[in-house]
Design a protein around this motif. Structure first.
Motif, PDB file in Angstrom:
ATOM      1  N   GLY A  79      92.059 132.677 -99.014  1.00  0.00           N
ATOM      2  CA  GLY A  79      92.479 132.202-100.691  1.00  0.00           C
ATOM      3  C   GLY A  79      91.644 131.041-100.779  1.00  0.00           C
ATOM      4  N   TRP A  80      92.157 129.789-101.148  1.00  0.00           N
ATOM      5  CA  TRP A  80      90.907 128.759-102.406  1.00  0.00           C
ATOM      6  C   TRP A  80      91.058 128.265-101.523  1.00  0.00           C
ATOM      7  CZ3 TRP A  80      93.700 130.354-107.313  1.00  0.00           C
ATOM      8  CH2 TRP A  80      93.278 130.691-107.619  1.00  0.00           C
ATOM      9  N   ILE A  81      89.702 126.996-100.981  1.00  0.00           N
ATOM     10  CA  ILE A  81      89.895 125.742-100.250  1.00  0.00           C
ATOM     11  C   ILE A  81      90.487 124.915-102.077  1.00  0.00           C
ATOM     12  CG2 ILE A  81      88.298 124.114 -99.371  1.00  0.00           C
ATOM     13  CD1 ILE A  81      89.148 126.232 -97.731  1.00  0.00           C
ATOM     14  N   LEU A  82      90.974 123.482-101.524  1.00  0.00           N
ATOM     15  CA  LEU A  82      91.554 122.504-102.368  1.00  0.00           C
ATOM     16  C   LEU A  82      91.468 121.645-101.704  1.00  0.00           C
ATOM     17  CD1 LEU A  82      95.584 123.737-102.206  1.00  0.00           C
ATOM     18  CD2 LEU A  82      93.616 124.249-103.638  1.00  0.00           C
ATOM     19  N   ASP A  83      90.768 120.694-102.940  1.00  0.00           N
ATOM     20  CA  ASP A  83      90.592 118.877-103.449  1.00  0.00           C
ATOM     21  C   ASP A  83      91.818 118.500-102.838  1.00  0.00           C
ATOM     22  OD1 ASP A  83      91.365 118.649-105.497  1.00  0.00           O
ATOM     23  OD2 ASP A  83      89.670 118.072-106.651  1.00  0.00           O
ATOM     24  N   PRO A  84      91.448 117.140-102.248  1.00  0.00           N
ATOM     25  CA  PRO A  84      92.361 115.830-102.249  1.00  0.00           C
ATOM     26  C   PRO A  84      93.428 115.766-103.235  1.00  0.00           C
ATOM     27  CG  PRO A  84      90.764 114.939-101.661  1.00  0.00           C
ATOM     28  CD  PRO A  84      90.034 116.045-102.067  1.00  0.00           C
ATOM     29  N   ASP A  85      93.432 116.601-104.453  1.00  0.00           N
ATOM     30  CA  ASP A  85      94.440 116.567-105.318  1.00  0.00           C
ATOM     31  C   ASP A  85      95.160 117.960-104.908  1.00  0.00           C
ATOM     32  OD1 ASP A  85      93.606 113.713-106.337  1.00  0.00           O
ATOM     33  OD2 ASP A  85      91.958 114.784-107.468  1.00  0.00           O
ATOM     34  N   ARG A  86      94.710 118.539-104.838  1.00  0.00           N
ATOM     35  CA  ARG A  86      95.086 119.954-104.721  1.00  0.00           C
ATOM     36  C   ARG A  86      94.681 120.867-105.405  1.00  0.00           C
ATOM     37  NH1 ARG A  86      96.925 120.485 -98.844  1.00  0.00           N
ATOM     38  NH2 ARG A  86      98.111 122.015 -99.857  1.00  0.00           N
ATOM     39  N   LYS A  87      94.018 120.638-105.624  1.00  0.00           N
ATOM     40  CA  LYS A  87      93.430 121.193-106.650  1.00  0.00           C
ATOM     41  C   LYS A  87      92.272 122.081-106.926  1.00  0.00           C
ATOM     42  CE  LYS A  87      93.644 117.727-110.544  1.00  0.00           C
ATOM     43  NZ  LYS A  87      93.469 117.164-111.830  1.00  0.00           N
ATOM     44  N   LYS A  88      91.501 123.833-106.882  1.00  0.00           N
ATOM     45  CA  LYS A  88      91.000 124.621-106.835  1.00  0.00           C
ATOM     46  C   LYS A  88      89.544 123.990-106.182  1.00  0.00           C
ATOM     47  CE  LYS A  88      89.154 128.544-107.015  1.00  0.00           C
ATOM     48  NZ  LYS A  88      88.321 129.774-108.573  1.00  0.00           N
ATOM     49  N   MET A  89      88.710 124.186-105.252  1.00  0.00           N
ATOM     50  CA  MET A  89      87.521 123.439-105.288  1.00  0.00           C
ATOM     51  C   MET A  89      87.121 124.680-106.025  1.00  0.00           C
ATOM     52  SD  MET A  89      86.115 121.632-102.090  1.00  0.00           S
ATOM     53  CE  MET A  89      86.776 119.855-101.483  1.00  0.00           C
ATOM     54  N   SER A  90      85.596 124.283-106.718  1.00  0.00           N
ATOM     55  CA  SER A  90      84.742 125.371-107.896  1.00  0.00           C
ATOM     56  C   SER A  90      84.619 124.107-108.725  1.00  0.00           C
ATOM     57  CB  SER A  90      85.723 126.035-108.909  1.00  0.00           C
ATOM     58  OG  SER A  90      86.025 125.168-110.345  1.00  0.00           O
ATOM     59  N   LYS A  91      82.470 125.211-108.526  1.00  0.00           N
ATOM     60  CA  LYS A  91      81.126 124.149-109.432  1.00  0.00           C
ATOM     61  C   LYS A  91      81.789 123.574-110.467  1.00  0.00           C
ATOM     62  CE  LYS A  91      78.864 127.725-107.747  1.00  0.00           C
ATOM     63  NZ  LYS A  91      77.498 128.383-107.136  1.00  0.00           N
ATOM     64  N   SER A  92      82.318 124.505-111.532  1.00  0.00           N
ATOM     65  CA  SER A  92      82.786 124.610-112.984  1.00  0.00           C
ATOM     66  C   SER A  92      83.328 123.160-112.904  1.00  0.00           C
ATOM     67  CB  SER A  92      83.698 125.976-113.253  1.00  0.00           C
ATOM     68  OG  SER A  92      85.097 125.546-113.169  1.00  0.00           O
ATOM     69  N   LYS A  93      84.606 122.746-111.811  1.00  0.00           N
ATOM     70  CA  LYS A  93      85.048 121.304-111.946  1.00  0.00           C
ATOM     71  C   LYS A  93      84.711 120.210-111.220  1.00  0.00           C
ATOM     72  CE  LYS A  93      90.185 123.031-111.519  1.00  0.00           C
ATOM     73  NZ  LYS A  93      89.454 124.771-111.687  1.00  0.00           N
ATOM     74  N   GLY A  94      83.223 120.948-110.526  1.00  0.00           N
ATOM     75  CA  GLY A  94      82.727 119.487-110.008  1.00  0.00           C
ATOM     76  C   GLY A  94      83.137 118.970-108.510  1.00  0.00           C
ATOM     77  N   ASN A  95      84.824 119.516-108.293  1.00  0.00           N
ATOM     78  CA  ASN A  95      84.959 118.756-106.878  1.00  0.00           C
ATOM     79  C   ASN A  95      84.119 119.814-105.474  1.00  0.00           C
ATOM     80  OD1 ASN A  95      86.660 120.998-107.443  1.00  0.00           O
ATOM     81  ND2 ASN A  95      88.746 120.461-107.390  1.00  0.00           N
ATOM     82  N   VAL A  96      83.175 120.195-105.835  1.00  0.00           N
ATOM     83  CA  VAL A  96      82.602 121.443-104.624  1.00  0.00           C
ATOM     84  C   VAL A  96      82.137 120.673-103.222  1.00  0.00           C
ATOM     85  CG1 VAL A  96      82.752 122.904-105.476  1.00  0.00           C
ATOM     86  CG2 VAL A  96      80.369 122.175-105.598  1.00  0.00           C
ATOM     87  N   VAL A  97      82.282 121.252-102.329  1.00  0.00           N
ATOM     88  CA  VAL A  97      81.698 119.823-101.558  1.00  0.00           C
ATOM     89  C   VAL A  97      80.695 121.077-100.679  1.00  0.00           C
ATOM     90  CG1 VAL A  97      81.742 118.484 -99.214  1.00  0.00           C
ATOM     91  CG2 VAL A  97      83.401 118.539-100.636  1.00  0.00           C
ATOM     92  N   THR A  98      79.257 120.657-100.426  1.00  0.00           N
ATOM     93  CA  THR A  98      77.817 121.482-100.086  1.00  0.00           C
ATOM     94  C   THR A  98      78.332 121.325 -98.381  1.00  0.00           C
ATOM     95  OG1 THR A  98      76.733 119.184-100.196  1.00  0.00           O
ATOM     96  CG2 THR A  98      76.726 121.523-101.989  1.00  0.00           C
ATOM     97  N   PRO A  99      77.760 122.669 -97.514  1.00  0.00           N
ATOM     98  CA  PRO A  99      77.743 122.415 -96.048  1.00  0.00           C
ATOM     99  C   PRO A  99      77.064 121.715 -95.135  1.00  0.00           C
ATOM    100  CG  PRO A  99      77.386 124.563 -97.606  1.00  0.00           C
ATOM    101  CD  PRO A  99      77.781 124.037 -98.816  1.00  0.00           C
ATOM    102  N   MET A 100      75.910 122.111 -95.682  1.00  0.00           N
ATOM    103  CA  MET A 100      75.314 121.723 -94.962  1.00  0.00           C
ATOM    104  C   MET A 100      75.373 119.978 -94.517  1.00  0.00           C
ATOM    105  SD  MET A 100      72.543 123.062 -92.839  1.00  0.00           S
ATOM    106  CE  MET A 100      71.631 124.010 -93.711  1.00  0.00           C
ATOM    107  N   GLY A 101      75.290 119.025 -94.652  1.00  0.00           N
ATOM    108  CA  GLY A 101      75.757 117.373 -94.331  1.00  0.00           C
ATOM    109  C   GLY A 101      76.572 117.634 -93.323  1.00  0.00           C
TER     110      GLY A 101
END
Length: 889
Positions: free
Chosen positions: A596-618
């Protein structure tokens, strides 16, 4: 009873036969998660823990068509989510005895890489230029946009070399992150989708498609992105809301004006007909007549077609070539002429079309020539106001427009020569075959199959596979030029398969010389490249060595698993099915695992185009890889999951508990050097409570195994985790006093603890690879990840007729005794001098069976009267506590 030491380890390469102990076979004084990723990643690489043994037969191998991430961008937490799902499957299958083929690819082919290289090096590709072996880019190291006028033109070969140079560093960073996450990939088996081998595979598959008539070239209207200057396939479309306005426009008929409503008045000069529904009574008298276009005075017919919508706008529409896909349908089915006015650059053609014959019409068109569609629209509307052919003012609306998934402007439809691959869009028989392939494929979850069927059933054209770009796999085709320098498209020149890969922009076809390029009587190379999906659809063939290693290919193909996201079922999954069906007459894999997809706190799909992604290394560094993997594995396939740091904290707590509980359990009977006992002899387990715990563990093994076999990693984790916490909170607390002692009871407790720990580590290993490997190294040989998956049968033999309820009911009784102390605010070490323990009647037998351990764990040193109670849980009554012991003492 018997020794439960694993006797049938999973297949493993020779290097992993050596012990992987990190502490020399002893329990360390201090334990923690910090640094485990680095130390164990390095150790696994040194020992070849995940190395693939290619001598195994196809029946012994489990092969995975791993998704190759796009290396021109950056990984985000969604990648970690889905790749963890795949790794859990890989680890489970390896422990089940399969030899796992788990390669990693890098998708460095396509537009994102091309754009990045242009900006990074300040260059652009010009396929007409010759290769310069000594070329040095003008600058290096920026991701800022460099204007096209400032970019240095270079040959396609030089451009591809720069692409390959830049992506090497990206791939190195990606691999470091994947290793940190704990992916059990064989890192000696990687591939690039733009490597020479991948290009050869893609070109060979295309040439065979061409020879069988499955690939063909056609001049036809197609979707075009004016920004990226390339054709776009149906699978790459996104329907988005786009602001527009309805314009009510009058066409001139013999009986008076005929009004239509349009959002694209700039296409009036491209109008070829007015069309209404055949049953629409309003326009029956007009069918078979003609009207003339406003401003341009071109005569067009009024025709009937069932695709017209009577309740939309005026109910009659103008058909232009081309405003939308309905125009294409009408043009094709009604055999209308082609009158295109929009060029590939999104501007109106600069020369007045021949079909506009009147002086006024030609003058009007001259005002539009060379304008963008937006400016042309303004000019046409102004002209319509001037002539009185605009009825009222435009009415604002939000219309659905087709966009290229990477673009920001609506697509145009232009006519061009393109390559197509048959995919059932225009062939009912082939469509039926591909639907049958979908029914043959096991989707996980099962409902994802409907998405495949809907896509295949809704196709309206063949697969457009050519792109007007530079970086990619070129079509291995040249064309002979006639005496006038015109290409002979009907008889393409192709190389032999042993010559692949070729680049027609620099290589020369057989029978010609380089100086004949582009001259009459000579040849010209096909300028286009393949759609990136045309290469990615061949990942099983690329990774499996179809072209270069037929022995390996026979051992891994058809593959067992394709893991991927739900949003690319229509592209990657379907296109791969098409290629395998056409080339091999089979499915490319047996199973498809859809995340499935990962959703941000607003229940929107995370995507680079939306600018709401979280980078994983941290996240991996803050919480630990096992914790992040736990969060990912807590979500089932096919279901969207919220990005929850809280869930990662729970996972970290679990991983820490694995270390601490294991250290505690192994401390019983350890020698002075800290070396734990290692025997797993189940005949030593004699106490009923210990046997009851093993009975519960047998249930967990059985159910978790069934869940993982069904690709339900979440259910397996839930079962194992629930048992583990009961094991720690109830069983360990109940038996620790006995385990510290001597005699048969102590021996039984220690043996049961070791057996349970051995099994639990293996059950948790696919999700928590670092913590479980660390503990395994304290007392076991080899790697937990090469140990065999636990079996329920030996545990059932060891448990006899015991029931796990003995553990849970005894644990509840202990909790009742401890509650007395908690409410009295005294230490748990405070003795209970007298107590009456009321237990539900159904639980009495279980509590009596474990009463000695309940007494010891509860510090009930005096009288304990066990009676039947009416409450749902045990209750301690009339308790008399001894001298208070301070908390912490």
């Amino acid at each position: 009873m018997s020794d439960l030491t694993p006797t049938t380890p999973a297949p493993t390469p020779a290097p992993t036969a050596a012990p992987s102990t990190g502490t020399g076979g002893r329990v360390p004084d201090k334990v923690g998660l910090e640094g485990l990723e680095e130390s164990w990643s390095r150790r696994w690489a040194e020992l070849g823990t995940y190395a693939f043994d290619r001598t195994k037969s196809r029946e012994e191998i489990y092969s995975i068509d791993t998704p190759p991430p796009t290396v021109s961008g950056s990984l985000h937490v969604g990648h970690v989510f889905s790749y963890t799902h795949t790794d859990v499957v890989a680890r489970f299958r390896r422990m089940r005895g399969a030899e796992v083929f788990y390669p990693m690819g890098w998708d460095d082919n396509g537009l994102p890489t091309e754009r990045r290289v242009q900006n990074y090096y300040g260059v652009r590709c010009d396929p007409s230029l010759p290769y310069d072996p000594d070329f040095t880019p003008p600058h290096e190291g920026t991701d800022k946009t460099v204007k096209a006028a400032d970019q240095v033109p270079i040959s396609r070969r030089n451009f591809v070399e720069l692409c390959e140079t830049l992506t090497v560093e990206d791939e190195r960073q990606f691999e470091a992150l994947w290793r940190h996450l704990g992916l059990s990939v064989d890192w000696s088996r990687t591939y690039q989708t733009i490597s020479a081998d991948a290009r050869a595979v893609a070109q060979q598959a295309f040439l065979r498609n061409l020879a069988r008539g499955e690939a063909y070239q056609a001049e036809a209207p197609g979707l075009w992105d004016v920004t990226f200057q390339t054709a776009v396939a149906q699978a790459e479309l996104e329907a988005r809301d786009y602001p527009g306005a309805f314009h009510r426009v009058a066409f001139h008929g013999a009986a008076g004006p005929v009004h239509i409503e349009t959002t694209r008045p700039e296409l009036l000069p491209a109008c070829v007909a007015l069309i209404a529904h055949p049953d629409d009574e309003r326009y029956q008298h007009l069918f078979g007549t003609t009207v003339t276009t406003p401003l341009f005075g071109v005569e067009v017919p009024v025709l009937a077609h069932p695709a017209a919508e009577p309740d939309k706008g005026a109910g009659i529409a103008m058909c232009c070539t081309f405003g939308d896909l309905t125009d294409v349908q009408w043009w094709r089915e009604l055999q209308l002429p082609t009158r295109s006015v929009v060029q590939r650059d999104g501007r109106i053609v600069r020369e007045t079309p021949e079909w506009i014959a009147s002086d006024e019409g030609r003058a009007r068109f001259a005002e539009l020539a060379g304008k963008t569609t937006f400016s042309a629209r303004e000019a046409v509307v102004a002209g319509l106001r001037e002539t009185g052919d605009l009825d009222g003012e435009p009415t604002a609306t939000q219309r659905k427009a087709n966009f290229y998934e990477k673009g920001d402007k609506p697509l145009e439809i232009v006519t061009s020569r393109q390559w197509y691959l048959r995919n059932g869009g225009r062939d009912a028989a082939l469509r039926g075959e591909l639907l049958a392939r979908g029914a043959e494929l096991d989707f996980h979850p099962e409902f994802m199959q409907v998405r495949y069927e809907n896509w295949v059933g809704g196709l309206n054209g063949d697969w457009l596979i050519s792109r007007q770009r530079f970086f990619g796999v070129p079509f291995p085709v040249w064309y002979a030029l006639d005496a006038d320098g015109q290409p002979d498209y009907d008889s393409p020149l192709v190389p032999s398969e042993d010559q692949l890969p070729v680049d027609p922009s620099s290589d020369v076809p057989a029978g010609y010389t380089a100086d004949q390029r582009g001259v009459p009587g000579g040849f010209v190379g096909d300028p286009d490249i393949m759609d990136t999906w045309a290469t990615s659809s061949l990942t099983p063939q690329i990774a499996g060595g179809w072209r270069t290693d037929p022995d390996l290919f026979a051992r891994v193909f058809p593959m067992d698993l394709r893991p991927q996201g739900q949003d690319i079922i229509r592209t990657w999954l379907f296109s791969t099915v098409v290629r395998a069906h056409l080339e091999h007459g089979s499915l490319p894999w047996a199973h498809a695992a859809i995340s499935g997809w990962i959703l941000d706190p607003d229940r929107k799909k995370m995507s680079k185009s939306k600018g709401n992604v979280v980078t994983p290394m941290g996240l991996l560094e803050e919480h630990g890889s096992d914790a992040v993997r736990y969060w990912a594995a807590s979500a089932r396939l096919g279901t969207d999951a919220a990005f929850e740091v809280g869930q990662m904290k729970i996972g970290r707590r679990l991983a820490i508990k694995v270390l601490n509980a294991s250290k505690f359990a192994l401390s019983f009977g350890a020698d002075d050097e800290g070396a734990p006992e290692t025997s797993l002899d189940s005949s030593l387990v004699t106490v009923p409570l210990d046997r009851a715990m093993l009975a519960g563990l047998a249930d967990v093994v059985e159910q978790a195994t069934a869940a993982l076999e069904a690709y339900d990693h979440t259910r397996a984790l839930e079962l194992t985790e629930t048992f583990f916490w009961t094991f720690c909170d109830d069983y360990l607390e109940l038996v620790k006093d006995r385990a510290y002692g001597t005699g048969d009871g102590a021996t039984s407790a220690r043996a049961a603890l070791r057996i349970a720990l051995d099994v639990l580590l293996r059950l948790l290993a696919p999700v928590l690879p670092f913590a479980t490997e660390e503990v395994w190294s304290w007392w076991r040989e080899g790697s937990v990840h090469r140990a065999p998956w636990p079996e329920a049968a030996p545990l059932r033999d060891a448990s006899g007729d015991a029931s796990f309820t003995t553990v849970t009911h005894a644990g509840a009784a202990l909790a009742a005794l401890r509650k007395v102390k908690s409410e009295a605010k005294v230490s748990m070490r405070t003795e209970i001098l007298a107590v009456r323990l009321a237990v539900p009647a159904a639980q009495l037998t279980d509590v009596e069976t474990a009463l000695d351990d309940v007494r010891a764990a509860g510090r009930a040193t005096g009288t304990l009267e066990l009676v039947a109670g009416e409450a749902e849980q045990p209750v301690a009554l009339d308790a008399e506590l001894g001298e208070s012991v301070k908390r912490g003492s």
